[in-house]
Structure formats: C-alpha cells, structure tokens
Scaffold this active site. Structure first.
Site, PDB file in Angstrom:
ATOM      1  N   HIS A  16       0.851  -1.195   0.000  1.00 22.58           N
ATOM      2  CA  HIS A  16       0.000   0.000   0.000  1.00 22.58           C
ATOM      3  C   HIS A  16       0.878   1.234   0.000  1.00 22.58           C
ATOM      4  O   HIS A  16       1.931   1.253   0.623  1.00 22.58           O
ATOM      5  CB  HIS A  16      -0.909   0.019   1.245  1.00 22.58           C
ATOM      6  CG  HIS A  16      -2.089   0.899   1.064  1.00 22.58           C
ATOM      7  ND1 HIS A  16      -2.057   2.244   1.347  1.00 22.58           N
ATOM      8  CD2 HIS A  16      -3.328   0.634   0.583  1.00 22.58           C
ATOM      9  CE1 HIS A  16      -3.233   2.763   1.058  1.00 22.58           C
ATOM     10  NE2 HIS A  16      -4.019   1.826   0.594  1.00 22.58           N
TER      11      HIS A  16
ATOM     12  N   ASP B 225      -7.951  -5.365  -0.544  1.00 20.58           N
ATOM     13  CA  ASP B 225      -8.388  -6.206  -1.653  1.00 20.58           C
ATOM     14  C   ASP B 225      -8.030  -7.672  -1.465  1.00 20.58           C
ATOM     15  O   ASP B 225      -8.613  -8.549  -2.106  1.00 20.58           O
ATOM     16  CB  ASP B 225      -7.754  -5.715  -2.963  1.00 20.58           C
ATOM     17  CG  ASP B 225      -8.264  -4.347  -3.330  1.00 20.58           C
ATOM     18  OD1 ASP B 225      -9.486  -4.175  -3.303  1.00 20.58           O
ATOM     19  OD2 ASP B 225      -7.452  -3.458  -3.610  1.00 20.58           O
TER      20      ASP B 225
HETATM   21  C1  LIG Z   1      -0.481  -0.466  -3.899  1.00 18.64           C
HETATM   22  C2  LIG Z   1       0.768  -0.185  -4.711  1.00 18.64           C
HETATM   23  C3  LIG Z   1       0.367   0.287  -6.095  1.00 18.64           C
HETATM   24  C4  LIG Z   1       1.582   0.903  -4.013  1.00 18.64           C
HETATM   25  O1  LIG Z   1       2.577   1.241  -4.891  1.00 18.64           O
HETATM   26  P1  LIG Z   1       3.767   2.253  -4.557  1.00 18.64           P
HETATM   27  O2  LIG Z   1       3.501   3.004  -3.315  1.00 18.64           O
HETATM   28  O3  LIG Z   1       4.013   3.015  -5.804  1.00 18.64           O
HETATM   29  O4  LIG Z   1       4.949   1.271  -4.199  1.00 18.64           O
HETATM   30  P2  LIG Z   1       6.048   0.769  -5.201  1.00 18.64           P
HETATM   31  O5  LIG Z   1       5.398   0.137  -6.380  1.00 18.64           O
HETATM   32  O6  LIG Z   1       7.007   1.878  -5.438  1.00 18.64           O
HETATM   33  O7  LIG Z   1       6.731  -0.359  -4.318  1.00 18.64           O
HETATM   34  C5  LIG Z   1       7.758  -0.175  -3.355  1.00 18.64           C
HETATM   35  C6  LIG Z   1       8.572  -1.472  -3.291  1.00 18.64           C
HETATM   36  O8  LIG Z   1       7.759  -2.533  -2.787  1.00 18.64           O
HETATM   37  C7  LIG Z   1       7.584  -3.550  -3.778  1.00 18.64           C
HETATM   38  N1  LIG Z   1       6.186  -3.905  -3.833  1.00 18.64           N
HETATM   39  C8  LIG Z   1       5.131  -3.097  -3.553  1.00 18.64           C
HETATM   40  N2  LIG Z   1       3.992  -3.770  -3.703  1.00 18.64           N
HETATM   41  C9  LIG Z   1       4.320  -5.008  -4.074  1.00 18.64           C
HETATM   42  C10 LIG Z   1       3.582  -6.148  -4.390  1.00 18.64           C
HETATM   43  N3  LIG Z   1       2.255  -6.115  -4.344  1.00 18.64           N
HETATM   44  N4  LIG Z   1       4.223  -7.262  -4.748  1.00 18.64           N
HETATM   45  C11 LIG Z   1       5.547  -7.298  -4.796  1.00 18.64           C
HETATM   46  N5  LIG Z   1       6.350  -6.240  -4.502  1.00 18.64           N
HETATM   47  C12 LIG Z   1       5.724  -5.110  -4.163  1.00 18.64           C
HETATM   48  C13 LIG Z   1       7.973  -2.887  -5.089  1.00 18.64           C
HETATM   49  O9  LIG Z   1       8.440  -3.835  -6.036  1.00 18.64           O
HETATM   50  C14 LIG Z   1       9.067  -1.950  -4.656  1.00 18.64           C
HETATM   51  O10 LIG Z   1      10.240  -2.699  -4.434  1.00 18.64           O
HETATM   52  P3  LIG Z   1      11.679  -2.081  -4.838  1.00 18.64           P
HETATM   53  O11 LIG Z   1      11.810  -0.849  -3.963  1.00 18.64           O
HETATM   54  O12 LIG Z   1      12.604  -3.185  -4.518  1.00 18.64           O
HETATM   55  O13 LIG Z   1      11.574  -1.746  -6.286  1.00 18.64           O
HETATM   56  C15 LIG Z   1       1.629  -1.455  -4.822  1.00 18.64           C
HETATM   57  O14 LIG Z   1       1.927  -1.948  -3.525  1.00 18.64           O
HETATM   58  C16 LIG Z   1       0.964  -2.532  -5.660  1.00 18.64           C
HETATM   59  O15 LIG Z   1       1.093  -2.515  -6.882  1.00 18.64           O
HETATM   60  N6  LIG Z   1       0.251  -3.500  -5.023  1.00 18.64           N
HETATM   61  C17 LIG Z   1      -0.460  -4.513  -5.753  1.00 18.64           C
HETATM   62  C18 LIG Z   1      -1.782  -3.981  -6.265  1.00 18.64           C
HETATM   63  C19 LIG Z   1      -2.774  -3.775  -5.161  1.00 18.64           C
HETATM   64  O16 LIG Z   1      -3.007  -4.652  -4.323  1.00 18.64           O
HETATM   65  N7  LIG Z   1      -3.435  -2.622  -5.194  1.00 18.64           N
HETATM   66  C20 LIG Z   1      -4.485  -2.291  -4.238  1.00 18.64           C
HETATM   67  C21 LIG Z   1      -4.049  -1.228  -3.310  1.00 18.64           C
HETATM   68  S1  LIG Z   1      -5.275  -0.969  -2.056  1.00 18.64           S
END
Ligand SMILES: CC(C)(COP(=O)(O)OP(=O)(O)OC[C@H]1O[C@@H](n2cnc3c(N)ncnc32)[C@H](O)[C@@H]1OP(=O)(O)O)[C@@H](O)C(=O)NCCC(=O)NCCS
Length: 371
Positions: free
Chosen positions: A256, A307
């Site tokens: 998140h 989710d």
């Molecule tokens: C929610 C979300 C978009 C937040 O994204 P964000 O704040 O931009 O975080 P980032 O994508 O920059 O991730 C930070 C780090 O954690 C990792 N990470 C974050 N969510 C992850 C996931 N669901 N699975 C695997 N790795 C994840 C990223 O790969 C990144 O690692 P790195 O620093 O080694 O590259 C992201 O966690 C995600 O895509 N989750 C899956 C989709 C989801 O469940 N969405 C519903 C949200 S309520």
C-alpha cells in the site's frame, strides 16, 4: 533542480474532514470514528450519512436518507436499452462507467440541493446498473426494483434474482462500510480534480470509476482471485511466489502507498473470509491466502491490503469475479460523492506543475519535406 514527487507521494493536495488514513499506525478514520468502531456496528446507509453530513444519523435522519436512496433506484428506460445493447463480453466496470456518464444526460436537478440530489441518485443507481447488466449478459430477466431492501440486500437480490440471506446481506454491508472512503486515494483525487474545473458530478464520478478500474487500485481484488486460481493449491504457493519475485511482478492485494503497517480493513475481511470459507467447506482459498500473506510479510515486509481478503469474501458469497471491482465502486460512490460535495463547497482548480525533461528550447522548424 526541481524536486519531483513521483506519484505525488507525500503531497498533501487538499484538506478534508471526511476521512483520514494514518498509514504509520494503520488507522482509518471516517469523520472522527475509527473504522474498527464502525465496522459491524453501523450500516452502509448510516456510513453514507456520516460521510455526506459529518455525523451519524438519528432514526429520523436515517429514514429520510434511506427513503431518498430507495426512491431513486429505478433507471431511465434509455439506460436499460443501453444495457441491453452492450456486448455481453463487456467489462462491468466499463459498463458502470458509461452508465453513470449516461445518467448525466437525464439529469434535471436544479436549485441549491442539486448536487446532493445527484449524489443520492448516483449512489442509488450505480449498483442497479451493474446488477442489471450482469442479469442481461446471462440472458436472464430483470428483477423489479424493490424499496424494502437495504443497499447491500438489494444488490444481492438483483444479481441473484432472489432475496439474500441475512448473513450474506450483513457480510456485504460490512464490506461496503469498509470500502466507503479512504482519504485522497487515486479515484477520489480524480473525482475532485474533475469537478474542481466546475465540470459536473456525473463527470467526476465517471472519472473516478475509470481510475478505480486499474489493477493498482480497485482492480486488485479481481487479480487476487485470478492469482489464487493460477496457483491452484497451497503446496504450490512458495514456488509460484519465487517465480514472481524473480520477474519482479507485483502480487495483487499486497502492499500500500500509505499503510506502512497492516491495513486496518484487512483483518475484518480476513475474519469474514475465514467464517465464510469454513461454512462452505472450502478452506483452501483462505489457507492459500494466509500462506501468501505470511511469505510477503516475512520476506518482503509487505502487508495484505483491503483487496486481499475482500476477494475471498465476495467469491464465497457467490459473486462473479468481474463484479468485485464494481462492488468496490458501488460502496466508494458514497465517498466520491462526499468528496465532490466538499470540493465544490470550497473550490479551487487543481493545477500542479511538471518537470520538463524534453530537449532544450532553440529548435527551428524545417519545412515538412525536409524533415
Ligand atoms: C499499492 C501499490 C500500487 C503501491 O505502490 P507504490 O507506493 O508506488 O509502491 P512501489 O510500487 O514503489 O513499491 C515499493 C517497493 O515494494 C515492492 N512492492 C510493492 N507492492 C508489491 C507487491 N504487491 N508485490 C511485490 N512487490 C511489491 C515494489 O516492487 C518496490 O520494491 P523495490 O523498492 O525493490 O523496487 C503497490 O503496492 C501494488 O502494486 N500493489 C499490488 C496492487 C494492489 O493490491 N493494489 C491495491 C491497493 S489498495
């Protein structure tokens, strides 16, 4: 050098009295109430009142609101015709996005309460649009609108063509309460950006639905079921996750932007998922989910989000996978409309800047035949 906040991380875009997400301590607040205080104690309708008016309703206020919502459930015949004309293979999120946009064409609200009336109409109709499309794509009849059922019960009645059990209604009702608002999330922000141009409520909610649809936002709950189906059984979880880590793939329902500790909505949905899968005698899904959540926590220090378990809850209620995100939208409409009303009450256009990374100025235009 300009400092770019990629993804607007950490940027406070506006103030709001509707809800607050305290990511460092895993707290979600709706107008002064901790979500843990509300979940299971108040209905979705009471939550709508809280988000729109800043306070929980007394019996008279609740009656007024539920009557207004129930009176607004019917769809214009032109929208029913539209739903009949939609390809059966269309995505339900696309259908509700277009359906809500179409509602704007039949809007006659005027006067100082016009936007409140629109909020009531959209909140009352969005679930009917989703459910009627679902019936039509299966070649089934359209159950007549009823005004004696709660929002949650009415949606289940429309998709299944029969009145739901008290337990199913209560489960969906709590899920609605948990999803109703969430600070300045991506879809709420897009609704606020849209109406801040002094566009209109229907355009704002249409923007929000389009934004919620993506798998990084509301679409993640569908992704969770697809993931569980792809893995197949608990003994395959470790190997499957290793494969995803190697590909640097995102695991749906995990992580998140704001919560750095557990998403406070997740334990409520987890408890409901455990109870429902137990009753169905299908504990496989929840066991796989628990296994995934444990590995993600231990190896990646990432927690399950809202989710992750809502997917198993809806699956156990017999809701088709592609209606999971529409359910999120139905419930979040309460929050989106609350934010639109708040935005318009003290409006200022959103207009951020960007850091230019293109070529330095000075290029000269050559005639087209010389390029
Ligand atoms: C929610 C979300 C978009 C937040 O994204 P964000 O704040 O931009 O975080 P980032 O994508 O920059 O991730 C930070 C780090 O954690 C990792 N990470 C974050 N969510 C992850 C996931 N669901 N699975 C695997 N790795 C994840 C990223 O790969 C990144 O690692 P790195 O620093 O080694 O590259 C992201 O966690 C995600 O895509 N989750 C899956 C989709 C989801 O469940 N969405 C519903 C949200 S309520």
């Amino acid at each position: 050098m300009t400092l770019v906040a990629k993804g607007l991380e950490g940027i406070v875009a506006n103030s709001t009295s509707i809800s607050d997400v305290r990511g460092d301590i895993g707290q979600l607040i709706y107008a002064g109430y901790d979500i843990n205080e509300l979940a299971g104690k108040v209905s979705f309708e009471e939550t709508i009142h809280l988000l729109w008016h800043g306070e929980l309703p007394n019996p008279e206020q609740l009656h007024k609101l539920t009557s207004a919502l129930r009176a607004e459930r019917s769809l214009p015949p032109e929208i029913i015709d539209f739903l009949k004309s939609v390809p059966r293979t269309a995505g339900p999120m696309d259908v509700i996005r277009t359906g809500v946009s179409m509602l704007g064409l039949f809007d006659h609200a005027t006067g100082e309460h016009a936007n409140y009336e629109r909020a009531v109409a959209i909140t009352a109709k969005i679930g009917v649009i989703a459910a009627y499309f679902h019936r039509l794509r299966q070649g089934k009849d359209l159950p007549p609108i009823r005004t004696d059922l709660s929002e949650a019960a009415h949606f289940l009645y429309l998709i299944n063509g029969e009145e739901p059990t008290k337990e199913a209604t209560a489960t969906l009702d709590v899920a609605y309460v948990l999803h109703a608002d969430h600070g300045m999330n991506a879809s709420t922000f897009s609704a606020r950006v849209t109406v801040a141009t002094l566009s209109d409520m229907f355009s704002g909610i249409t923007s929000a639905i389009g934004t919620l649809k993506g798998p990084l936002h509301g679409g993640a709950n569908e992704g969770v079921i697809h993931m569980l189906q792809e893995i197949g059984s608990e003994d395959k979880v470790d190997a499957w996750l290793e494969e995803q880590f190697a590909k640097k793939a995102k695991i749906m329902g995990i992580g998140h932007r704001v919560y750095k500790v557990l998403d406070p909505r997740a334990p409520h949905l987890r408890d409901m998922a455990i109870k429902l899968t137990d009753q169905l005698g299908e504990p496989k899904w929840i066991r796989m989910s628990e296994h995934i959540a444990t590995v993600m926590r231990e190896k990646k220090h990432l927690n399950a989000n809202v989710d992750f378990y809502s997917a198993t809850v809806y699956y156990s209620l017999g809701v088709p996978t592609d209606l999971f995100t529409p359910i999120f939208a139905i419930s979040r409409t309460a929050g989106w409309t609350a934010h639109v009303l708040e935005q318009l009450a003290d409006n200022r256009l959103y207009r951020p800047l960007s850091e230019y990374t293109g070529p330095e100025v000075g290029k000269v235009v050559k005639p087209i035949d010389q390029r």
